[in-house]
Every structure is written in C-alpha cells, then in structure tokens.
Scaffold this motif. Sequence first.
Motif, PDB file in Angstrom:
ATOM      1  N   PHE A   1       5.843   1.227  16.145  1.00 51.23           N
ATOM      2  CA  PHE A   1       6.496   1.182  14.814  1.00 51.23           C
ATOM      3  C   PHE A   1       6.135   2.423  13.983  1.00 51.23           C
ATOM      4  O   PHE A   1       5.066   3.147  14.179  1.00 51.23           O
ATOM      5  CB  PHE A   1       5.942   0.122  13.966  1.00 51.23           C
ATOM      6  CG  PHE A   1       6.218  -1.441  14.502  1.00 51.23           C
ATOM      7  CD1 PHE A   1       7.161  -2.069  13.978  1.00 51.23           C
ATOM      8  CD2 PHE A   1       5.494  -1.839  15.647  1.00 51.23           C
ATOM      9  CE1 PHE A   1       7.791  -3.274  14.513  1.00 51.23           C
ATOM     10  CE2 PHE A   1       5.622  -3.139  16.012  1.00 51.23           C
ATOM     11  CZ  PHE A   1       6.868  -3.823  15.482  1.00 51.23           C
ATOM     12  N   GLY A   2       7.295   2.789  13.072  1.00 50.72           N
ATOM     13  CA  GLY A   2       7.095   4.076  12.318  1.00 50.72           C
ATOM     14  C   GLY A   2       7.972   4.003  11.254  1.00 50.72           C
ATOM     15  O   GLY A   2       9.069   3.439  11.471  1.00 50.72           O
ATOM     16  N   TRP A   3       7.652   4.768  10.169  1.00 53.04           N
ATOM     17  CA  TRP A   3       8.615   4.802   8.849  1.00 53.04           C
ATOM     18  C   TRP A   3       9.690   5.908   9.187  1.00 53.04           C
ATOM     19  O   TRP A   3       9.040   6.997   9.635  1.00 53.04           O
ATOM     20  CB  TRP A   3       7.857   5.042   7.716  1.00 53.04           C
ATOM     21  CG  TRP A   3       7.235   3.753   7.196  1.00 53.04           C
ATOM     22  CD1 TRP A   3       5.616   3.629   7.464  1.00 53.04           C
ATOM     23  CD2 TRP A   3       7.699   2.645   6.793  1.00 53.04           C
ATOM     24  NE1 TRP A   3       5.501   2.306   7.089  1.00 53.04           N
ATOM     25  CE2 TRP A   3       6.505   1.850   6.448  1.00 53.04           C
ATOM     26  CE3 TRP A   3       8.872   2.423   6.227  1.00 53.04           C
ATOM     27  CZ2 TRP A   3       6.692   0.364   5.882  1.00 53.04           C
ATOM     28  CZ3 TRP A   3       8.905   0.788   5.651  1.00 53.04           C
ATOM     29  CH2 TRP A   3       7.761  -0.009   5.418  1.00 53.04           C
ATOM     30  N   VAL A   4      10.908   6.024   8.883  1.00 54.57           N
ATOM     31  CA  VAL A   4      11.622   6.933   9.098  1.00 54.57           C
ATOM     32  C   VAL A   4      12.705   6.877   7.814  1.00 54.57           C
ATOM     33  O   VAL A   4      12.523   6.176   7.058  1.00 54.57           O
ATOM     34  CB  VAL A   4      12.680   6.592  10.471  1.00 54.57           C
ATOM     35  CG1 VAL A   4      11.891   6.767  11.740  1.00 54.57           C
ATOM     36  CG2 VAL A   4      13.350   5.361  10.331  1.00 54.57           C
ATOM     37  N   LEU A   5      13.498   7.737   7.534  1.00 52.99           N
ATOM     38  CA  LEU A   5      14.459   7.997   6.617  1.00 52.99           C
ATOM     39  C   LEU A   5      13.683   8.060   4.965  1.00 52.99           C
ATOM     40  O   LEU A   5      14.031   7.114   4.252  1.00 52.99           O
ATOM     41  CB  LEU A   5      15.626   6.791   6.507  1.00 52.99           C
ATOM     42  CG  LEU A   5      16.343   6.818   7.791  1.00 52.99           C
ATOM     43  CD1 LEU A   5      17.559   5.732   7.728  1.00 52.99           C
ATOM     44  CD2 LEU A   5      17.244   8.234   7.871  1.00 52.99           C
ATOM     45  N   ALA A   6      12.840   8.794   5.031  1.00 50.85           N
ATOM     46  CA  ALA A   6      12.118   8.874   3.783  1.00 50.85           C
ATOM     47  C   ALA A   6      11.321   7.789   3.433  1.00 50.85           C
ATOM     48  O   ALA A   6      11.007   7.287   2.418  1.00 50.85           O
ATOM     49  CB  ALA A   6      12.925   9.311   2.687  1.00 50.85           C
ATOM     50  N   GLY A   7      11.007   6.941   4.470  1.00 56.95           N
ATOM     51  CA  GLY A   7       9.987   5.679   4.235  1.00 56.95           C
ATOM     52  C   GLY A   7      10.913   4.532   3.871  1.00 56.95           C
ATOM     53  O   GLY A   7      10.383   3.473   3.456  1.00 56.95           O
TER      54      GLY A   7
END
Length: 137
Positions: free
Chosen positions: A22-28
């Motif tokens: 899992f990871g954060w994308v689009l500025a979180g």
Amino acid sequence: MTNRYYAEDRDEWVHGTVVWTFGWVLAGHTVQDVMWFTAPGPDGYPRRVTGSTVRHYDPAGKTWAIVWFSPAGTTTTLTGRAGDDGGIAQEGTDPRGRPIRWLFTDLTGASFRWLGYVSDDGGATWRLEQEMLARRR
C-alpha cells in the motif's frame, strides 16, 4: 498473506499467497495498492497474477471511491465507508453485474482480514468467495 478463493469454473477452493503493498498517492489524498497473487494453476504449477486498487477519499461524503483493475482488463468499481465494527465496507458490482461486498475486518496494529462476498440473487443472500489473512511487516 494467505489467500483462499473459490474458483467457480473448477468448483473448488484454491489456496495461495499474496504480497500486498500500500502507498499514498495524489498528494496523500488517495491510497493505491498493488497485489501479487500466487496459487496453483489448473495444471498444478504455480500461477502468478497481479492487480491494483485505487481508493480516493471524499471527506464531504465520508466515503471512498474505489477502482480495482488488472492487466487482463478486468475493472471493478465500489464505494467504501467505515464499517459498523471499526472495519471498512466496500460495495459495488463485479464484471458480470452481480453485487459484491469487500470487507476489511479484525484490524489490529499487526494484521487484518479481508473478505470478498458475491450475491447471485441481487443482494438477498451473500456467499464468501475470497478470504485473505494479512500480517503487517
């Protein structure tokens, strides 16, 4: 993580493993995950497939817009919300038009359980078609 799913074409439960990141994308504002499934294929040899989910949170509606897609062209859209038990409930339809429900349950600091249900009668009854048990690294 461990994975078991019901293979309708073979009328049997198949057991395998999953690597799920899992990871954060689009500025979180959005979470994206990538999954690598490994399980025995119909011939008994290991088969590896992949897929990804993007979950974008809408703070006004307190819901998640969710899209699952695979390299094979399968796309599934769902709407997510907080579950009654502190988990996460996601609902939509599968590519065949059947209602589906995906649940994150038993959330702890070290593990969670993911359950995938499908309904063959428009949502009157549900049957389990996949279960994954995850241990966090």
